[in-house]
Write an enzyme that holds these catalytic residues in place. Structure first.
Site, PDB file in Angstrom:
ATOM      1  CG  ASN A   1       1.039   0.019 -12.725  1.00  0.00           C
ATOM      2  OD1 ASN A   1       0.135  -0.130 -13.546  1.00  0.00           O
ATOM      3  ND2 ASN A   1       0.816  -0.019 -11.422  1.00  0.00           N
TER       4      ASN A   1
ATOM      5  CG  HIS B   1      -6.938   2.995  -7.971  1.00  0.00           C
ATOM      6  ND1 HIS B   1      -7.368   1.842  -7.340  1.00  0.00           N
ATOM      7  CD2 HIS B   1      -5.608   2.836  -8.174  1.00  0.00           C
ATOM      8  CE1 HIS B   1      -6.341   1.027  -7.163  1.00  0.00           C
ATOM      9  NE2 HIS B   1      -5.262   1.604  -7.662  1.00  0.00           N
TER      10      HIS B   1
ATOM     11  CG  ASP C   1     -10.344   0.414  -6.796  1.00  0.00           C
ATOM     12  OD1 ASP C   1     -10.144   1.524  -7.310  1.00  0.00           O
ATOM     13  OD2 ASP C   1      -9.640  -0.038  -5.872  1.00  0.00           O
TER      14      ASP C   1
HETATM   15  O1  9MR Z   1      -3.667  -2.083  -1.957  1.00  0.00           O
HETATM   16  C1  9MR Z   1      -2.405  -1.770  -1.426  1.00  0.00           C
HETATM   17  C2  9MR Z   1      -2.500  -1.652   0.073  1.00  0.00           C
HETATM   18  O2  9MR Z   1      -2.740  -2.929   0.640  1.00  0.00           O
HETATM   19  C3  9MR Z   1      -1.224  -1.044   0.640  1.00  0.00           C
HETATM   20  O3  9MR Z   1      -1.386  -0.804   2.005  1.00  0.00           O
HETATM   21  C4  9MR Z   1      -0.919   0.253  -0.097  1.00  0.00           C
HETATM   22  C5  9MR Z   1       0.345   0.905   0.433  1.00  0.00           C
HETATM   23  O4  9MR Z   1       0.651   2.044  -0.278  1.00  0.00           O
HETATM   24  O5  9MR Z   1      -0.765  -0.028  -1.485  1.00  0.00           O
HETATM   25  C6  9MR Z   1      -1.931  -0.468  -2.060  1.00  0.00           C
HETATM   26  O6  9MR Z   1      -1.760  -0.693  -3.437  1.00  0.00           O
HETATM   27  C7  9MR Z   1      -1.367   0.408  -4.241  1.00  0.00           C
HETATM   28  C8  9MR Z   1      -0.536  -0.134  -5.377  1.00  0.00           C
HETATM   29  O7  9MR Z   1       0.540  -0.888  -4.888  1.00  0.00           O
HETATM   30  C9  9MR Z   1      -0.045   0.981  -6.287  1.00  0.00           C
HETATM   31  N1  9MR Z   1      -1.140   1.801  -6.757  1.00  0.00           N
HETATM   32  C10 9MR Z   1      -2.047   2.300  -5.727  1.00  0.00           C
HETATM   33  C11 9MR Z   1      -2.571   1.130  -4.894  1.00  0.00           C
HETATM   34  C12 9MR Z   1      -3.637   1.587  -3.904  1.00  0.00           C
HETATM   35  O8  9MR Z   1      -3.098   2.457  -2.968  1.00  0.00           O
END
Ligand code: 9MR
Length: 358
Positions: free
Chosen positions: A203, A240, A271
């Site tokens: 991913n 994203h 998103d």
């Molecule tokens: O959405 C996630 C958020 O709640 C966490 O705090 C964050 C920590 O790094 O990670 C976010 O999810 C990420 C995902 O695991 C990997 N790709 C990027 C996403 C957005 O930051």
């Protein structure tokens, strides 16, 4: 307003209805099902007890993915302790509502517990720890999680085509003095041993959605893994999108070349963040442009049989990582607003799913 009109207005706002006159009222989920697609959302277990959250999720999606609940800091809080309680809630919800579950993520450089990052382990100790983690977690969800992000975001953001320096690769890394991709190969093999039926994904985000040096390197890795029988089944393109900019032609070419390798592509974290005012509201024009981007990405996926899932990173603007990440200057990135009303993007995506594969 008469009661009947009030009910109609509410229904149109709540459900993700199609835009065409006389269109049958279908949810995203029903439209996806008809096209043989998975439509998913990343979720947080604490919110499942909120009635509107739970009912919208179950009605509109046929797949879920724990947003944070399967990351090391949650699931492996102490060296000898695994805590599946949060992710289990999501898996139970999915099974009650006939939804598939994607797993995220077995190997990442973020959201790792201190005992791991400050443990000063040697390479061979670290390899044992990682093998145990992957095998324990994948085995716990055997038959319940159908696809895993085995490795997440291993590419170096600043040096396209190179791998990021992480605890797993070279600090100290689990494979000394080996080529950079060897550590990932081990991870995929361990995951496959623990659950031979699960689909195993690499991913990646931050610009690998388009054809460029970064995605070229991932492409070369996937091709090499496939040729040598390393068990990899798919590539996750996070998606994203910010600044209302998406190079859809290049994204489409990227999906085409990955699926031509015989692996699946999942859109894993879509998103489309918008500029928002102090109340978190975006302009109607931007909401339309956002709808267009969702529609175009869905069309790019639907054009290739190997592109089998579209997942958004959350589903309601009430809960999204974008707000805090952007100091609340950006937001409104998802398909439903903070009151669970369908946005233009939802209708656009639904219409695209309804029109099916090209
Ligand atoms: O959405 C996630 C958020 O709640 C966490 O705090 C964050 C920590 O790094 O990670 C976010 O999810 C990420 C995902 O695991 C990997 N790709 C990027 C996403 C957005 O930051």
């Amino acid at each position: 307003m008469k009661w009947r009109s009030i009910v109609l207005v509410l229904a149109a706002a709540v459900f993700c209805l199609g835009l065409g006159a006389g269109a049958p009222e279908q949810s995203l989920r029903e439209a996806a099902q008809a096209s043989g697609m998975l439509i998913g959302a990343a979720v947080r277990p604490a919110q499942l007890s909120e009635a509107a959250y739970a009912s919208t999720l179950a009605r509109e999606f046929n797949m879920v993915e724990p947003e944070d609940a399967l990351k090391w800091e949650v699931v492996h809080p102490e060296p000898q302790t695994f805590d599946f309680s949060q992710a289990d809630q999501i898996v139970d919800f999915a099974s009650r509502h006939g939804m598939k579950v994607r797993g995220h993520t077995l190997v990442w450089h973020r959201q790792n517990p201190k005992w791991l990052t400050e443990g000063k382990y040697t390479s061979s100790e670290l390899a044992k720890i990682l093998e145990k983690h992957i095998k324990t977690v994948a085995a716990h969800y055997r038959g319940k999680i159908f696809a895993w992000d085995v490795v997440n975001e291993a590419s170096d953001e600043l040096h396209p085509g190179q791998l990021r320096s992480t605890i797993w690769r070279d600090q100290p890394g689990i494979v000394l003095a080996a080529n950079g991709y060897a550590y990932m190969e081990r991870c995929f093999r361990w995951a496959h041993e623990a659950d031979p039926e699960a689909l195993l994904f690499y991913n990646e985000g931050a610009e690998t959605e388009v054809v460029n040096a970064k995605s070229d390197a991932i492409y070369a890795m996937v091709r090499d893994f496939r040729q040598r029988g390393v068990p990899i089944d798919g590539v996750g393109l996070q998606m994203h999108i910010s600044n209302l900019h998406a190079d859809v032609a290049s994204i489409s070419a990227n999906i085409k070349r990955f699926t031509a390798l015989g692996v699946q592509v999942h859109i894993t974290e879509m998103d489309v963040s918008l500029a928002v005012d102090a109340n978190g509201n975006a302009s109607p024009e931007d909401l339309q442009r956002q709808a267009d981007i969702y529609r175009q990405i869905a069309a790019a996926c639907l054009a290739y049989r190997g592109c089998t899932a579209i997942q958004t990173w959350g589903f309601t603007d009430k809960y999204s990582w974008i707000g805090s990440h952007s100091k609340h200057t950006q937001g409104a990135a998802l398909l439903f607003d903070r009151n669970y009303r369908a946005k233009p993007a939802c209708g656009a995506l639904r219409n695209e799913l309804e029109s099916g594969r090209r």
